[in-house]
Scaffold this motif. Structure first.
Motif, PDB file in Angstrom:
ATOM      1  N   THR A  25       0.673  -1.352  -0.040  1.00 45.43           N
ATOM      2  CA  THR A  25      -0.073   0.002   0.033  1.00 45.43           C
ATOM      3  C   THR A  25       1.008   1.175  -0.021  1.00 45.43           C
ATOM      4  OG1 THR A  25      -0.278  -0.114   2.370  1.00 45.43           O
ATOM      5  CG2 THR A  25      -1.994  -1.026   1.112  1.00 45.43           C
ATOM      6  N   TYR A  26       1.943   1.200   0.173  1.00 45.02           N
ATOM      7  CA  TYR A  26       3.103   2.325   0.093  1.00 45.02           C
ATOM      8  C   TYR A  26       4.047   2.220  -1.061  1.00 45.02           C
ATOM      9  CZ  TYR A  26       6.879   5.401   1.557  1.00 45.02           C
ATOM     10  OH  TYR A  26       7.613   6.508   1.566  1.00 45.02           O
ATOM     11  N   HIS A  27       4.539   1.293  -1.213  1.00 42.09           N
ATOM     12  CA  HIS A  27       5.707   0.870  -2.300  1.00 42.09           C
ATOM     13  C   HIS A  27       5.066   0.635  -3.423  1.00 42.09           C
ATOM     14  CE1 HIS A  27       8.437   0.534   1.501  1.00 42.09           C
ATOM     15  NE2 HIS A  27       9.267   1.356   0.726  1.00 42.09           N
ATOM     16  N   HIS A  31       3.769   6.238  -4.920  1.00 38.85           N
ATOM     17  CA  HIS A  31       5.171   6.459  -4.105  1.00 38.85           C
ATOM     18  C   HIS A  31       6.051   6.804  -5.404  1.00 38.85           C
ATOM     19  CE1 HIS A  31       8.586   6.276  -1.693  1.00 38.85           C
ATOM     20  NE2 HIS A  31       8.986   5.104  -2.348  1.00 38.85           N
ATOM     21  N   HIS A 127       8.706  12.569   1.382  1.00 43.55           N
ATOM     22  CA  HIS A 127       7.242  12.400   2.152  1.00 43.55           C
ATOM     23  C   HIS A 127       7.517  12.905   3.538  1.00 43.55           C
ATOM     24  CE1 HIS A 127       9.233   8.708   3.308  1.00 43.55           C
ATOM     25  NE2 HIS A 127       8.365   8.649   4.425  1.00 43.55           N
ATOM     26  N   ILE A 136       0.452   9.293   4.752  1.00 44.07           N
ATOM     27  CA  ILE A 136       1.449   8.366   3.852  1.00 44.07           C
ATOM     28  C   ILE A 136       1.775   7.415   4.775  1.00 44.07           C
ATOM     29  CG2 ILE A 136       3.664   8.635   2.563  1.00 44.07           C
ATOM     30  CD1 ILE A 136       2.881  11.482   1.660  1.00 44.07           C
ATOM     31  N   CYS A 137       2.434   7.591   5.789  1.00 43.86           N
ATOM     32  CA  CYS A 137       2.811   6.774   7.147  1.00 43.86           C
ATOM     33  C   CYS A 137       1.724   5.980   7.445  1.00 43.86           C
ATOM     34  CB  CYS A 137       3.181   7.751   8.335  1.00 43.86           C
ATOM     35  SG  CYS A 137       4.975   8.105   8.044  1.00 43.86           S
ATOM     36  N   GLU A 138       0.610   6.049   7.367  1.00 41.41           N
ATOM     37  CA  GLU A 138      -0.572   5.019   7.708  1.00 41.41           C
ATOM     38  C   GLU A 138      -0.332   4.052   6.765  1.00 41.41           C
ATOM     39  OE1 GLU A 138      -2.378   4.390  10.250  1.00 41.41           O
ATOM     40  OE2 GLU A 138      -1.440   6.095  11.225  1.00 41.41           O
ATOM     41  N   LEU A 139      -0.264   4.380   5.319  1.00 38.93           N
ATOM     42  CA  LEU A 139      -0.156   3.512   4.186  1.00 38.93           C
ATOM     43  C   LEU A 139       0.964   2.596   4.282  1.00 38.93           C
ATOM     44  CD1 LEU A 139      -0.632   5.738   1.019  1.00 38.93           C
ATOM     45  CD2 LEU A 139      -2.279   4.178   2.217  1.00 38.93           C
ATOM     46  N   LEU A 140       2.116   2.925   5.042  1.00 36.40           N
ATOM     47  CA  LEU A 140       3.495   2.389   5.105  1.00 36.40           C
ATOM     48  C   LEU A 140       3.279   1.340   6.580  1.00 36.40           C
ATOM     49  CD1 LEU A 140       6.207   1.452   4.745  1.00 36.40           C
ATOM     50  CD2 LEU A 140       7.051   3.230   6.366  1.00 36.40           C
ATOM     51  N   GLU A 143       1.099  -1.274   5.063  1.00 37.11           N
ATOM     52  CA  GLU A 143       1.932  -2.359   4.402  1.00 37.11           C
ATOM     53  C   GLU A 143       2.856  -3.335   5.202  1.00 37.11           C
ATOM     54  OE1 GLU A 143       5.828  -1.514   1.634  1.00 37.11           O
ATOM     55  OE2 GLU A 143       3.878  -0.850   0.687  1.00 37.11           O
TER      56      GLU A 143
END
Length: 408
Positions: A25-27, A31, A127, A136-140, A143
């Motif tokens: 969900t992040y990479h 991104h 970011h 954005i961090c929540e996506l990481l 993931e």
């Protein structure tokens, strides 16, 4: 070289959309596009030539394509994917080597050795200076949960981000001048959230400790005890009122019946022709009087001596909540005894318990007598009706015998 960038973009977008797992969900494409965009901004700010720009942008597009093959050593896998594509585009080996070094420069903990490596590292972590940093961090975070089975509490996640931002630095002058301020704001917000979370956690911990303390106390909660006694005593008093009402109804009904019997039937018994009514009337009156007596017994109060001694209070033998135990005492003696009782929790609850118990005994006596009264009243009515019917039948038979005898 511009053609290379266009073909690279098409190839990478297609590769990520078709082969990258949805758990990343992040990479992913957004991104990669963000890194390319920030790379272009840094290239413009540093006024790099066309060849250097091409190398950087190409490396930015390929730097995370290795995630299509797995998380472990994804930078090396990205280099392999980039190398195959670049060879198919007849790119010189020298340029391929340069792009590969730029991709490997995005590894965590790597210290850049030249300006191009500084640019791609700053672009990859741009970011951190975004206003959408939290999202954005929540996506990481998601993931990590999906791909690494790494689930962090809110507190640990905040600490992870704070540690990363604290240790991180931008390498290029442009990034330091333009992005460091927003990164500082993001760090400040994280610290603020951490402090708020710690405060809430402290309050919850304190509340839990209070609840555990109350739960582990030998004594029952005061409010629960008071509510229990209040409800139980109110129910007992209500039941007592109901019993008195029922007894009063029976008393009134039987009083009316006995009045009618005395005024209408007894006055006619002097007549010899009505002698057959004597026994039915006597039975009816007897059952009615019995019902009245039982009704009176059910409602008759029982008052005790109304006195107590200081020894009784000291030994907790007297129930000060029942008027029958103190109605003959002086006010100052009663006030002293009540003060002593209220200062002793056990004595107070013991008195309430005794009051509840003795109310139960009174109710048992009342409802027992009341049940007996209704039974006597019911049997009396049935027996009286039967006796009157038998009497009337016997009178008619006797009259027919007398009439027959006169005819003979």
């Amino acid at each position: 070289m511009d053609t290379l960038i266009v073909e690279t973009e098409k190839h990478v977008i297609s590769l990520l959309n078709e082969t990258l797992d949805n758990t990343f969900t992040y990479h992913n494409s957004p991104h990669t596009q963000r890194v390319v965009q920030k790379t272009r901004a840094l290239i413009e700010a540093n006024q790099l030539d066309n060849d250097q720009a091409t190398l950087l942008i190409t490396a930015a597009w390929f730097h995370d394509t290795g995630y299509t093959k797995g998380i472990e050593n994804h930078e090396e896998k990205s280099v392999q994917i980039a190398t195959r594509f670049l060879k198919s585009q007849n790119i010189p080996q020298e340029h391929i080597n340069a792009i590969s070094k730029l991709i490997l420069a995005t590894k965590m903990g790597y210290e850049p050795k030249n300006e191009l490596e500084k640019i791609i590292r700053d672009a990859d972590t741009s970011h951190l200076a975004s206003k959408s940093y939290k999202d954005i961090c929540e996506l990481l975070r998601k993931e990590w949960e999906l791909t690494c089975d790494k689930t962090l509490t809110e507190s640990k996640w905040l600490q992870e981000n704070i540690n990363f931002l604290t240790k991180h630095r931008f390498y290029t002058d442009f990034a330091s001048a333009n992005w460091e301020k927003q990164k500082g704001k993001n760090l400040a917000q994280l610290l603020k959230n951490q402090k708020k979370l710690q405060l809430e956690s402290s309050k919850l911990k304190q509340k839990k400790e209070e609840l555990d303390f109350k739960k582990n106390k030998i004594e029952l909660p005061e409010r629960g005890i008071e509510t229990m006694f209040r409800v139980a005593l109110r129910n007992h008093i209500t039941l007592s009122d109901i019993a008195d009402t029922k007894a009063n109804i029976l008393l009134s009904v039987n009083a009316i019946i006995i009045s009618l019997v005395l005024s209408n039937l007894v006055s006619k018994l002097d007549n010899p022709s009505n002698y057959y009514l004597i026994w039915p009337t006597a039975i009816f009156a007897a059952f009615t009087v019995a019902s009245i007596v039982l009704s009176v017994l059910a409602t008759r109060p029982n008052v005790t001596q109304g006195k107590f001694t200081k020894e009784d209070v000291a030994n907790k033998k007297v129930n000060l909540l029942f008027f029958g135990n103190f109605h003959k005492m002086k006010l100052d003696e009663f006030e002293w005894a009540m003060t002593e009782m209220m200062q002793d929790r056990d004595y107070l609850y013991s008195s309430l318990t005794k009051d509840l118990y003795f109310l139960g005994l009174v109710l048992n006596r009342k409802y027992g007598l009341l049940r007996l009264t209704y039974t006597v009243f019911m049997i009396g009515i049935l027996v009286s009706v039967i006796s009157f019917a038998v009497a009337f039948q016997q009178a008619e038979t006797n009259a027919l015998i007398v009439k027959a005898s006169s005819l003979l």
